[in-house]
Design an enzyme around this catalytic site. Structure first.
Site, PDB file in Angstrom:
ATOM      1  N   CYS A  75      77.945  43.447  42.879  1.00 15.26           N
ATOM      2  CA  CYS A  75      78.924  43.100  41.771  1.00 15.26           C
ATOM      3  C   CYS A  75      78.843  41.261  41.671  1.00 15.26           C
ATOM      4  CB  CYS A  75      80.308  43.256  41.795  1.00 15.26           C
ATOM      5  SG  CYS A  75      80.507  45.096  42.193  1.00 15.26           S
ATOM      6  N   ASP A  76      79.139  40.805  40.390  1.00 17.18           N
ATOM      7  CA  ASP A  76      79.215  39.439  40.146  1.00 17.18           C
ATOM      8  C   ASP A  76      80.343  39.162  39.014  1.00 17.18           C
ATOM      9  OD1 ASP A  76      78.309  36.575  41.277  1.00 17.18           O
ATOM     10  OD2 ASP A  76      78.384  36.391  39.041  1.00 17.18           O
TER      11      ASP A  76
END
Length: 213
Positions: A75-76
């Site tokens: 995730c980012d």
């Protein structure tokens, strides 16, 4: 089937736990600036998706076949501010203060990129990537409140220098979209990406230890 979360974020871990999944945590250690430097004029969605994909791949490599069957998620998150600048975590409290001076009373877009990799027999057998955008309406913290918020150091650890589920929630007037995405991991998007690689949410519930009551 175990879910492996490629993030050190306690907020993402909390979201998954509250949703009935106890993931294994493996921090990717990806150099985000180096990954971003390889991209040519990416859109905000392309940027967070590329960073999420790099993190997922780093975790897959680090696992090195330790799990015969698993699903890894990277995730980012980044904030597209009202003036168009896309920002991640502030480098220090002064940068966080400057961002809040620009954010107060405006609306920004919190973008979260997700990359899912399904592992079977120690190899990646399916992949799915996506990004989620949620509009965030910011309030006007007083100077005293902002001083105290910066002193807590919470805004230094999160994209956009704010949280929805922590102290920063006091200064968010509202959101248009998915609240879990603002916290760091979109449950609806994750569910759809899992379905693309042939994994149901119910499988992850079954694989998680029973919660302590």
């Amino acid at each position: 089937m175990r879910l492996v979360l490629g993030s050190a974020s306690p907020a993402r871990l909390s979201v998954l736990r509250s949703a009935g999944v106890e993931p294994l945590v493996r921090v990717s250690g990806v150099d985000e600036d180096a990954v971003a430097a390889t991209l040519t004029d990416p859109t905000p969605a392309e940027l967070v998706s590329a960073l999420a994909a790099a993190k997922a791949q780093a975790v897959v490599t680090a696992l090195a076949g330790d799990l015969a069957e698993a699903v890894v998620i990277g995730c980012d998150s980044m904030l597209a501010m009202a003036d168009g600048e896309v920002v991640g975590k502030p480098k220090d409290s002064e940068q966080a203060r400057a961002r809040w001076a620009r954010m107060a009373g405006t609306t920004g877009e919190l973008l979260t990129g997700h990359a899912v990799r399904r592992i079977a027999g120690g190899e990646v057998v399916a992949s799915a990537d996506g990004a989620q955008t949620t509009r965030v309406r910011f309030g006007h913290p007083t100077e005293q409140d902002l001083d105290a918020y910066l002193a807590s150091e919470e805004p230094l650890a999160v994209a956009g220098a704010f949280t929805l589920d922590g102290l920063g929630g006091w200064f968010v007037e509202g959101i248009d979209g998915d609240p879990s995405s603002v916290i760091g991991i979109s449950l609806p998007l994750t569910r759809r990406l899992l379905a693309e690689v042939g994994v149901s949410v119910a499988e992850l519930w079954k694989a998680s230890p029973a919660p302590v009551r």
